[in-house]
Motif scaffolding. Structure first.
Motif, PDB file in Angstrom:
ATOM      1  N   LYS A 147      -0.594 -19.371  -7.644  1.00 30.13           N
ATOM      2  CA  LYS A 147      -0.785 -18.320  -8.651  1.00 30.13           C
ATOM      3  C   LYS A 147       0.271 -17.217  -8.532  1.00 30.13           C
ATOM      4  CE  LYS A 147      -5.788 -18.931  -8.621  1.00 30.13           C
ATOM      5  NZ  LYS A 147      -7.069 -18.309  -8.263  1.00 30.13           N
ATOM      6  N   ASN A 148       1.116 -17.284  -7.478  1.00 30.03           N
ATOM      7  CA  ASN A 148       2.120 -16.241  -7.210  1.00 30.03           C
ATOM      8  C   ASN A 148       1.456 -14.872  -7.143  1.00 30.03           C
ATOM      9  OD1 ASN A 148       4.415 -18.034  -7.248  1.00 30.03           O
ATOM     10  ND2 ASN A 148       4.056 -18.178  -9.450  1.00 30.03           N
ATOM     11  N   LEU A 149       0.364 -14.769  -6.417  1.00 28.63           N
ATOM     12  CA  LEU A 149      -0.439 -13.550  -6.413  1.00 28.63           C
ATOM     13  C   LEU A 149      -0.790 -13.123  -4.990  1.00 28.63           C
ATOM     14  CD1 LEU A 149      -1.838 -11.576  -8.388  1.00 28.63           C
ATOM     15  CD2 LEU A 149      -3.852 -13.045  -8.250  1.00 28.63           C
ATOM     16  N   LEU A 150      -0.525 -11.832  -4.707  1.00 32.58           N
ATOM     17  CA  LEU A 150      -0.946 -11.190  -3.463  1.00 32.58           C
ATOM     18  C   LEU A 150      -2.031 -10.182  -3.810  1.00 32.58           C
ATOM     19  CD1 LEU A 150       2.527 -10.213  -1.972  1.00 32.58           C
ATOM     20  CD2 LEU A 150       0.943 -11.770  -0.904  1.00 32.58           C
ATOM     21  N   ILE A 151      -3.166 -10.257  -3.151  1.00 34.58           N
ATOM     22  CA  ILE A 151      -4.235  -9.275  -3.358  1.00 34.58           C
ATOM     23  C   ILE A 151      -4.565  -8.687  -1.996  1.00 34.58           C
ATOM     24  CG2 ILE A 151      -6.587  -8.848  -4.154  1.00 34.58           C
ATOM     25  CD1 ILE A 151      -6.307 -11.383  -5.889  1.00 34.58           C
ATOM     26  N   ILE A 152      -4.211  -7.422  -1.810  1.00 36.28           N
ATOM     27  CA  ILE A 152      -4.498  -6.745  -0.551  1.00 36.28           C
ATOM     28  C   ILE A 152      -5.611  -5.740  -0.790  1.00 36.28           C
ATOM     29  CG2 ILE A 152      -2.655  -5.034  -0.860  1.00 36.28           C
ATOM     30  CD1 ILE A 152      -2.321  -5.226   2.282  1.00 36.28           C
ATOM     31  N   SER A 153      -6.566  -5.690   0.160  1.00 37.55           N
ATOM     32  CA  SER A 153      -7.721  -4.814  -0.033  1.00 37.55           C
ATOM     33  C   SER A 153      -8.178  -4.216   1.289  1.00 37.55           C
ATOM     34  CB  SER A 153      -8.865  -5.592  -0.689  1.00 37.55           C
ATOM     35  OG  SER A 153      -9.225  -6.698   0.100  1.00 37.55           O
ATOM     36  N   ARG A 154      -9.073  -3.237   1.170  1.00 36.28           N
ATOM     37  CA  ARG A 154      -9.690  -2.521   2.291  1.00 36.28           C
ATOM     38  C   ARG A 154      -8.674  -1.623   3.004  1.00 36.28           C
ATOM     39  NH1 ARG A 154     -12.491  -7.778   4.715  1.00 36.28           N
ATOM     40  NH2 ARG A 154     -13.755  -8.313   2.945  1.00 36.28           N
ATOM     41  N   ASN A 155      -8.859  -0.332   2.847  1.00 31.74           N
ATOM     42  CA  ASN A 155      -8.006   0.671   3.495  1.00 31.74           C
ATOM     43  C   ASN A 155      -6.522   0.483   3.155  1.00 31.74           C
ATOM     44  OD1 ASN A 155     -10.253   1.849   4.889  1.00 31.74           O
ATOM     45  ND2 ASN A 155     -10.149   0.127   6.315  1.00 31.74           N
ATOM     46  N   VAL A 156      -6.223   0.301   1.892  1.00 36.93           N
ATOM     47  CA  VAL A 156      -4.865   0.016   1.454  1.00 36.93           C
ATOM     48  C   VAL A 156      -4.047   1.307   1.370  1.00 36.93           C
ATOM     49  CG1 VAL A 156      -3.449  -0.935  -0.407  1.00 36.93           C
ATOM     50  CG2 VAL A 156      -5.646  -1.991   0.163  1.00 36.93           C
ATOM     51  N   VAL A 157      -2.854   1.269   1.963  1.00 33.08           N
ATOM     52  CA  VAL A 157      -1.904   2.377   1.882  1.00 33.08           C
ATOM     53  C   VAL A 157      -0.570   1.786   1.442  1.00 33.08           C
ATOM     54  CG1 VAL A 157      -0.693   4.217   3.118  1.00 33.08           C
ATOM     55  CG2 VAL A 157      -3.072   3.665   3.701  1.00 33.08           C
ATOM     56  N   TYR A 158      -0.036   2.336   0.346  1.00 29.63           N
ATOM     57  CA  TYR A 158       1.240   1.887  -0.213  1.00 29.63           C
ATOM     58  C   TYR A 158       2.257   3.007  -0.033  1.00 29.63           C
ATOM     59  CZ  TYR A 158       4.664   0.675  -3.848  1.00 29.63           C
ATOM     60  OH  TYR A 158       5.804   0.390  -4.528  1.00 29.63           O
ATOM     61  N   LYS A 159       3.393   2.691   0.605  1.00 36.51           N
ATOM     62  CA  LYS A 159       4.428   3.699   0.822  1.00 36.51           C
ATOM     63  C   LYS A 159       5.759   3.177   0.298  1.00 36.51           C
ATOM     64  CE  LYS A 159       2.492   5.712   5.030  1.00 36.51           C
ATOM     65  NZ  LYS A 159       2.717   6.035   6.444  1.00 36.51           N
ATOM     66  N   ASN A 160       6.477   4.074  -0.399  1.00 33.41           N
ATOM     67  CA  ASN A 160       7.863   3.796  -0.749  1.00 33.41           C
ATOM     68  C   ASN A 160       8.670   5.047  -0.425  1.00 33.41           C
ATOM     69  OD1 ASN A 160       7.454   5.564  -2.888  1.00 33.41           O
ATOM     70  ND2 ASN A 160       7.297   3.946  -4.424  1.00 33.41           N
ATOM     71  N   LEU A 161       9.899   5.134  -0.890  1.00 37.49           N
ATOM     72  CA  LEU A 161      10.746   6.273  -0.539  1.00 37.49           C
ATOM     73  C   LEU A 161      10.240   7.589  -1.110  1.00 37.49           C
ATOM     74  CD1 LEU A 161      14.227   4.571  -0.991  1.00 37.49           C
ATOM     75  CD2 LEU A 161      12.980   4.990   1.136  1.00 37.49           C
ATOM     76  N   GLU A 162       9.432   7.544  -2.165  1.00 34.99           N
ATOM     77  CA  GLU A 162       9.011   8.765  -2.840  1.00 34.99           C
ATOM     78  C   GLU A 162       7.521   9.087  -2.723  1.00 34.99           C
ATOM     79  OE1 GLU A 162      10.244   8.312  -6.866  1.00 34.99           O
ATOM     80  OE2 GLU A 162      12.354   8.176  -6.338  1.00 34.99           O
ATOM     81  N   ASN A 163       6.677   8.076  -2.590  1.00 37.40           N
ATOM     82  CA  ASN A 163       5.225   8.293  -2.675  1.00 37.40           C
ATOM     83  C   ASN A 163       4.462   7.586  -1.562  1.00 37.40           C
ATOM     84  OD1 ASN A 163       5.301   9.675  -5.280  1.00 37.40           O
ATOM     85  ND2 ASN A 163       5.864   7.676  -6.104  1.00 37.40           N
ATOM     86  N   THR A 164       3.283   8.132  -1.314  1.00 33.89           N
ATOM     87  CA  THR A 164       2.280   7.449  -0.497  1.00 33.89           C
ATOM     88  C   THR A 164       1.021   7.364  -1.346  1.00 33.89           C
ATOM     89  OG1 THR A 164       3.168   8.317   1.564  1.00 33.89           O
ATOM     90  CG2 THR A 164       0.896   7.556   1.605  1.00 33.89           C
ATOM     91  N   MET A 165       0.458   6.183  -1.432  1.00 25.95           N
ATOM     92  CA  MET A 165      -0.707   5.972  -2.292  1.00 25.95           C
ATOM     93  C   MET A 165      -1.814   5.288  -1.498  1.00 25.95           C
ATOM     94  SD  MET A 165      -0.780   3.950  -5.934  1.00 25.95           S
ATOM     95  CE  MET A 165       0.871   3.475  -5.624  1.00 25.95           C
ATOM     96  N   ARG A 166      -3.046   5.730  -1.724  1.00 32.03           N
ATOM     97  CA  ARG A 166      -4.214   5.120  -1.088  1.00 32.03           C
ATOM     98  C   ARG A 166      -5.121   4.567  -2.179  1.00 32.03           C
ATOM     99  NH1 ARG A 166      -3.992   6.538   4.149  1.00 32.03           N
ATOM    100  NH2 ARG A 166      -2.815   8.397   4.668  1.00 32.03           N
TER     101      ARG A 166
END
Length: 196
Positions: A147-166
């Motif tokens: 399906k070419n799909l990644l599903i990440i869950s539970r206490n997810v934190v996304y970081k890039n050069l500009e933002n941090t997202m929960r």
């Protein structure tokens, strides 16, 4: 006459006792050897069976029809006794090499569950996805190559050069890079913090 009968009975009893002793000493033990494992790895037969299903230093590689490659490396794996197509992994690293963008997605986790037929992999505990300048961490990741799909869950934190997202869940299409970020509870909002 009584003496002859008595001697015959003693001889017959002696013969029976000696025969039983020889049988139990030599033949009965050999009979039991037929049911023992040839090369047991441990004294406990249950452990011998258990240990035979452990594989060390696992490396799986597969490609889809578009040329995208999926490489899975683990320190240890254990074949599921109920379904031999499933392998439980320890200290897992996965590499997804995308032909379209020449990008590499690296996934690390403490544990994994790999399906050798459809290449679906579930990563758990200390999951980390690293691609380009983005890092996503969480507790649970379900990856489907078909399906070419990644599903990440539970206490997810996304970081890039500009933002941090929960968030609670991030769904990422590995081909189109379309991303869905959401919370389980619709009344809650995704928390975004600007780093700059």
């Amino acid at each position: 006459m009584k003496k002859k009968i008595f001697v015959k009975i003693i001889l017959i009893l002696s013969l029976i006792i000696i025969s039983w002793f020889v049988y139990s000493k030599y033949f009965k033990e050999d009979e039991n050897l037929l049911f023992k494992p040839l090369n047991p790895t441990t004294k406990n037969e249950g452990e011998a069976i258990y240990n035979s299903n452990i594989i060390k230093d696992i490396n799986y590689s597969s490609k889809d029809l578009k040329g995208n490659e999926y490489i899975l490396v683990a320190k240890k794996g254990e074949i599921d006794l109920d379904d031999s197509d499933i392998i439980f992994l320890t200290n897992v690293t996965a590499y997804i090499k995308l032909v379209k963008n020449s990008e590499l997605i690296v996934i690390n986790s403490d544990y994994g569950k790999y399906n050798t037929i459809n290449y679906d992999t579930i990563f758990s505990k200390n999951v980390k996805i690293d691609y380009v300048d983005n890092i996503i961490t969480g507790d649970y990741l379900d990856f489907s190559m078909m399906k070419n799909l990644l599903i990440i869950s539970r206490n997810v934190v996304y970081k890039n050069l500009e933002n941090t997202m929960r968030a609670d869940v991030i769904e990422l299409d590995t081909i189109t890079k379309d991303t869905k970020i959401f919370m389980y509870n619709s009344s809650e909002q995704v928390n975004v913090t600007n780093i700059k």
